[in-house]
Design a protein around this motif. Structure first.
Motif, PDB file in Angstrom:
ATOM      1  N   UNK A   1       0.803  -1.231   0.000  1.00 54.20           N
ATOM      2  CA  UNK A   1       0.000   0.000   0.000  1.00 54.20           C
ATOM      3  C   UNK A   1       0.830   1.273   0.000  1.00 54.20           C
ATOM      4  N   UNK A   2       2.154   1.168  -0.024  1.00 56.25           N
ATOM      5  CA  UNK A   2       3.022   2.342   0.134  1.00 56.25           C
ATOM      6  C   UNK A   2       2.769   3.397  -0.938  1.00 56.25           C
ATOM      7  N   UNK A   3       2.684   2.972  -2.185  1.00 55.64           N
ATOM      8  CA  UNK A   3       2.513   3.942  -3.269  1.00 55.64           C
ATOM      9  C   UNK A   3       1.138   4.602  -3.236  1.00 55.64           C
ATOM     10  N   UNK A   4       0.147   3.910  -2.679  1.00 57.51           N
ATOM     11  CA  UNK A   4      -1.193   4.492  -2.633  1.00 57.51           C
ATOM     12  C   UNK A   4      -1.217   5.730  -1.740  1.00 57.51           C
ATOM     13  N   UNK A   5      -0.420   5.731  -0.677  1.00 55.32           N
ATOM     14  CA  UNK A   5      -0.364   6.891   0.218  1.00 55.32           C
ATOM     15  C   UNK A   5       0.176   8.118  -0.505  1.00 55.32           C
ATOM     16  N   UNK A   6       0.915   7.889  -1.578  1.00 58.52           N
ATOM     17  CA  UNK A   6       1.431   9.000  -2.391  1.00 58.52           C
ATOM     18  C   UNK A   6       0.443   9.356  -3.497  1.00 58.52           C
ATOM     19  N   UNK A   7       0.014   8.367  -4.240  1.00 55.47           N
ATOM     20  CA  UNK A   7      -0.855   8.617  -5.388  1.00 55.47           C
ATOM     21  C   UNK A   7      -2.231   9.126  -4.987  1.00 55.47           C
ATOM     22  N   UNK A   8      -2.662   8.813  -3.774  1.00 56.41           N
ATOM     23  CA  UNK A   8      -3.970   9.260  -3.322  1.00 56.41           C
ATOM     24  C   UNK A   8      -3.942  10.662  -2.716  1.00 56.41           C
ATOM     25  N   UNK A   9      -2.733  11.232  -2.613  1.00 58.23           N
ATOM     26  CA  UNK A   9      -2.581  12.573  -2.045  1.00 58.23           C
ATOM     27  C   UNK A   9      -2.465  13.595  -3.172  1.00 58.23           C
ATOM     28  N   UNK A  10      -3.476  14.415  -3.410  1.00 55.11           N
ATOM     29  CA  UNK A  10      -3.428  15.365  -4.527  1.00 55.11           C
ATOM     30  C   UNK A  10      -2.325  16.414  -4.402  1.00 55.11           C
TER      31      UNK A  10
ATOM     32  N   UNK B   1       0.822  14.769  -6.293  1.00 53.16           N
ATOM     33  CA  UNK B   1       0.731  14.293  -7.673  1.00 53.16           C
ATOM     34  C   UNK B   1       0.219  15.399  -8.591  1.00 53.16           C
ATOM     35  N   UNK B   2       0.422  15.206  -9.871  1.00 52.99           N
ATOM     36  CA  UNK B   2       0.000  16.201 -10.858  1.00 52.99           C
ATOM     37  C   UNK B   2      -1.325  15.851 -11.521  1.00 52.99           C
ATOM     38  N   UNK B   3      -1.907  14.703 -11.147  1.00 54.69           N
ATOM     39  CA  UNK B   3      -3.203  14.311 -11.693  1.00 54.69           C
ATOM     40  C   UNK B   3      -3.954  13.456 -10.684  1.00 54.69           C
ATOM     41  N   UNK B   4      -5.212  13.214 -10.955  1.00 56.19           N
ATOM     42  CA  UNK B   4      -6.064  12.438 -10.057  1.00 56.19           C
ATOM     43  C   UNK B   4      -5.894  10.946 -10.338  1.00 56.19           C
ATOM     44  N   UNK B   5      -5.421  10.209  -9.349  1.00 59.71           N
ATOM     45  CA  UNK B   5      -5.204   8.776  -9.501  1.00 59.71           C
ATOM     46  C   UNK B   5      -6.269   7.945  -8.789  1.00 59.71           C
ATOM     47  N   UNK B   6      -7.386   8.571  -8.453  1.00 60.52           N
ATOM     48  CA  UNK B   6      -8.432   7.838  -7.733  1.00 60.52           C
ATOM     49  C   UNK B   6      -8.998   6.676  -8.554  1.00 60.52           C
ATOM     50  N   UNK B   7      -8.831   6.730  -9.893  1.00 61.74           N
ATOM     51  CA  UNK B   7      -9.344   5.645 -10.738  1.00 61.74           C
ATOM     52  C   UNK B   7      -8.655   4.320 -10.442  1.00 61.74           C
ATOM     53  N   UNK B   8      -7.485   4.371  -9.793  1.00 59.54           N
ATOM     54  CA  UNK B   8      -6.773   3.134  -9.487  1.00 59.54           C
ATOM     55  C   UNK B   8      -7.490   2.289  -8.441  1.00 59.54           C
ATOM     56  N   UNK B   9      -8.505   2.869  -7.788  1.00 57.19           N
ATOM     57  CA  UNK B   9      -9.310   2.075  -6.869  1.00 57.19           C
ATOM     58  C   UNK B   9     -10.025   0.933  -7.588  1.00 57.19           C
TER      59      UNK B   9
ATOM     60  N   UNK C   1      14.615   1.865 -15.075  1.00 59.41           N
ATOM     61  CA  UNK C   1      14.899   3.083 -14.324  1.00 59.41           C
ATOM     62  C   UNK C   1      14.414   4.316 -15.051  1.00 59.41           C
ATOM     63  N   UNK C   2      14.572   4.327 -16.368  1.00 61.62           N
ATOM     64  CA  UNK C   2      14.089   5.448 -17.179  1.00 61.62           C
ATOM     65  C   UNK C   2      12.587   5.612 -17.023  1.00 61.62           C
ATOM     66  N   UNK C   3      11.852   4.509 -17.122  1.00 62.54           N
ATOM     67  CA  UNK C   3      10.396   4.564 -16.989  1.00 62.54           C
ATOM     68  C   UNK C   3       9.986   4.995 -15.582  1.00 62.54           C
ATOM     69  N   UNK C   4      10.678   4.479 -14.580  1.00 63.01           N
ATOM     70  CA  UNK C   4      10.344   4.819 -13.203  1.00 63.01           C
ATOM     71  C   UNK C   4      10.554   6.309 -12.935  1.00 63.01           C
ATOM     72  N   UNK C   5      11.690   6.826 -13.357  1.00 58.99           N
ATOM     73  CA  UNK C   5      11.993   8.229 -13.069  1.00 58.99           C
ATOM     74  C   UNK C   5      11.146   9.180 -13.913  1.00 58.99           C
ATOM     75  N   UNK C   6      10.850   8.789 -15.148  1.00 58.84           N
ATOM     76  CA  UNK C   6       9.948   9.628 -15.938  1.00 58.84           C
ATOM     77  C   UNK C   6       8.562   9.663 -15.291  1.00 58.84           C
ATOM     78  N   UNK C   7       8.129   8.516 -14.755  1.00 60.02           N
ATOM     79  CA  UNK C   7       6.851   8.485 -14.057  1.00 60.02           C
ATOM     80  C   UNK C   7       6.859   9.391 -12.837  1.00 60.02           C
ATOM     81  N   UNK C   8       7.940   9.328 -12.063  1.00 61.57           N
ATOM     82  CA  UNK C   8       8.068  10.197 -10.890  1.00 61.57           C
ATOM     83  C   UNK C   8       8.096  11.663 -11.314  1.00 61.57           C
ATOM     84  N   UNK C   9       8.847  11.943 -12.374  1.00 64.50           N
ATOM     85  CA  UNK C   9       8.970  13.322 -12.826  1.00 64.50           C
ATOM     86  C   UNK C   9       7.667  13.898 -13.351  1.00 64.50           C
ATOM     87  N   UNK C  10       6.954  13.110 -14.148  1.00 66.06           N
ATOM     88  CA  UNK C  10       5.727  13.608 -14.792  1.00 66.06           C
ATOM     89  C   UNK C  10       4.554  13.619 -13.820  1.00 66.06           C
ATOM     90  N   UNK C  11       4.369  12.536 -13.081  1.00 61.39           N
ATOM     91  CA  UNK C  11       3.164  12.401 -12.255  1.00 61.39           C
ATOM     92  C   UNK C  11       3.317  12.930 -10.834  1.00 61.39           C
TER      93      UNK C  11
END
Length: 305
Positions: free
Chosen positions: A202-211, A214-222, A259-269
């Motif tokens: 659940x670690x990432x959810x505590x980040x993605x669920x906090x507006x 993040x730069x977008x709404x990730x509530x759809x991941x529910x 690593x490229x995909x992970x960091x781009x995800x962190x950077x963008x989202x």
């Protein structure tokens, strides 16, 4: 006895070649450009937050270092100028990074840029992010390298198209940076294993669920909850196993792509693109110079680079 002596001599030769053998400097040059471009951006952004580097931030210059933990507190601060000189010093910093991006200045300008950058970091340490600290760390390593040998605008005026390989100190620092980035990943991966939320997924959810993070709404991941633990466990596996997987040539490109995909995800989202580019700049040190020459440099028609 002779076999032991021969084996020791061979082991020493391998050790010596690993750390000090001449290396092609193309990967280091790409790292210089990406790292210094990121630091230029972060330095320019400080113009909009200048109040953080004065007494208005509730951190007086006299007490700036006292904020740091005693164990890691330096004996002196690199912030040797008065707060009234922040704007001129920041301007100098931006100019230095711009010159280094162009491949002008080498070790001397790299050292000056590091001193000013470190001065701003120490002036108010709590306002810094991971990109500031890790960027300054790798900038320090770069001081000791001849990173401006390749991909420099000065090369356009060279008559010869041959370039020097790294000297012994540069080779050692390239290896040190490779070891450093592997240690950073492995340490953060093992640290994550101390947290219960990483074990239950659940670690990432505590980040993605906090507006606010993040730069977008990730509530759809529910609706697709399995995505969160998969991403979490993949992150841990990537970080913990980064050292052996980049050392082994057969898995190196796969791990660098992850690593490229992970960091781009962190950077963008998460809006942490400077951190992403600082980390990704080190990836050039693991790529073949021949591949960089054929895939990037030749297509850009840097005929003299």
């Amino acid at each position: 006895m002779m076999n032991l002596k021969a084996n020791l001599k061979k082991a020493w030769s391998l050790w010596d070649n690993f750390w000090f053998a001449p290396q092609n400097l193309l990967g280091l040059a790409f790292m210089r450009i990406v790292l210094c471009a990121t630091l230029l951006y972060m330095s320019a952004m400080r113009f909009y937050n200048m109040q953080f580097f004065t007494d208005e931030s509730w951190v007086s210059k006299a007490n700036a270092l006292l904020i740091l933990p005693e164990l890691g507190r330096p004996g002196f601060s690199w912030n040797f100028w008065p707060d009234s000189a922040n704007s001129p010093m920041l301007t100098v910093s931006v100019v230095l990074f711009a010159l280094l991006i162009l491949g002008i200045g080498g070790r001397i300008l790299m050292a000056l840029a590091w001193v000013i950058n470190a001065g701003f970091i120490y002036r108010n340490y709590p306002v810094n992010f991971g990109a500031d600290v890790i960027g300054a760390l790798f900038l320090f390593y770069m001081i000791f390298t001849n990173s401006c040998e390749r991909l420099s605008v000065l090369n356009l005026f060279r008559e010869k198209r041959t370039f020097k390989s790294s000297d012994a100190i540069s080779s050692m620092m390239i290896r040190m940076m490779q070891v450093q980035i592997m240690a950073i990943y492995a340490y953060t991966g093992w640290e994550k294993l101390k947290g219960a939320s990483w074990w239950d997924g659940t670690a990432l959810w505590s980040v993605l669920a906090n507006p606010q993070m993040t730069t977008m709404d990730f509530s759809f991941l529910r609706e697709i909850p399995w995505v969160i633990p998969v991403l979490g466990y993949t992150t841990i596996l990537f970080e913990v196993y980064f050292p052996p997987m980049v050392i082994w040539h057969k898995s190196r490109h796969l791990w660098l792509f992850m690593g490229l995909m992970m960091h781009l995800g962190i950077g963008i989202f998460m809006g942490l693109m400077p951190f992403a580019t600082v980390m990704l700049s080190t990836y050039f040190l693991f790529l073949s110079p021949i591949m960089l020459q054929e895939k990037i440099v030749s297509k850009l028609d840097f005929s003299r680079n």
